[in-house]
Design an enzyme around this catalytic site. Structure first.
Site, PDB file in Angstrom:
ATOM      1  CG  ASP A  55      32.170  39.599  31.587  1.00  9.97           C
ATOM      2  OD1 ASP A  55      32.572  38.402  31.863  1.00  9.97           O
ATOM      3  OD2 ASP A  55      31.699  40.247  31.535  1.00  9.97           O
ATOM      4  NE  ARG A  56      40.099  41.870  25.171  1.00 13.40           N
ATOM      5  CZ  ARG A  56      40.473  41.326  24.259  1.00 13.40           C
ATOM      6  NH1 ARG A  56      39.856  39.876  23.525  1.00 13.40           N
ATOM      7  NH2 ARG A  56      41.210  41.253  23.282  1.00 13.40           N
TER       8      ARG A  56
END
Length: 220
Positions: A55-56
């Site tokens: 994820d970011r």
């Protein structure tokens, strides 16, 4: 932004992905991992390709394949659950037990108002995470997560719904408060390669974890 390289050989790179750097270009624009792939050629003709996703907000070990053959082989190792992944996360609350296993199947839901998210659902895809408590201080707990499966947002949902306490800073499954990002870090990665020695990478605890008073724990 210089990306630290945790492992390098002729077919693989493991980089230490900073928290907040998305793999793909956000709709609104802005920096992403794609901007760095040319710099990561390191003398090779091809730019490397990410084998799996983080994820970011998630920092830590990200495996890149340096040629299409390696990409295919490493992707198969992830699909067959041969890759060992170790994460550490800070959850926003106390955890009573010392360790356990969360087995909650996950399904994707989408609404116009909130966008999409993952929810525990009996008919969802099986998802299994082993966890153990490493430390606790000031109402926060440092937890090690070892996911067996690799579902989207798996650890984030398993923390919130399985442990009953979301990851600190998680804006989707928690309150989003207490940290500048979702506090999840890919601390270790081991990927077997048959006859060849495995890919082994370890990423040190990030500064925003230590700033909350937590120290690095070995993977014992």
């Amino acid at each position: 932004m210089e990306l630290d390289i945790l492992f390098e050989d002729g077919e693989a790179l493991v980089i230490d992905k900073p928290g907040g750097l998305p793999l793909d270009r956000p709709r609104a624009g802005g920096p992403c991992l794609e901007d760095h792939l040319d710099d990561l050629k390191l003398g090779f003709q091809r730019a490397p390709s990410p084998v799996h996703r983080l994820d970011r907000d998630t920092s830590g070990c990200l495996l890149l394949a340096r040629n299409p053959k390696a990409l295919k082989r490493f992707s198969a190792a992830f699909e067959q659950r041969l890759a060992e992944k170790r994460y550490i996360g800070i959850v926003a609350g106390e955890v009573a037990e010392e360790e356990g296993t969360i087995a909650l199947s996950l399904s994707k839901v989408s609404t116009a108002k909130d966008g999409w998210r993952m929810i525990p659902a009996r008919k969802g895809k099986p998802a299994v995470t082993h966890w153990r408590k490493l430390d606790s201080r000031d109402g926060l707990t440092l937890v090690e997560f070892r996911p067996e499966t690799g579902r989207t947002h798996q650890i984030r949902v398993h923390a919130a719904s399985g442990l009953g306490v979301p990851l600190l800073g998680d804006p989707v499954y928690g309150s989003g408060k207490g940290a500048g990002r979702t506090m999840l870090h890919a601390a270790g990665l081991t990927v077997p390669r048959g006859e060849k020695p495995p890919i082994v990478a370890v990423s040190p605890m990030p500064a925003d974890f230590t700033a909350l008073g937590f120290a690095d724990h070995d993977a014992g």
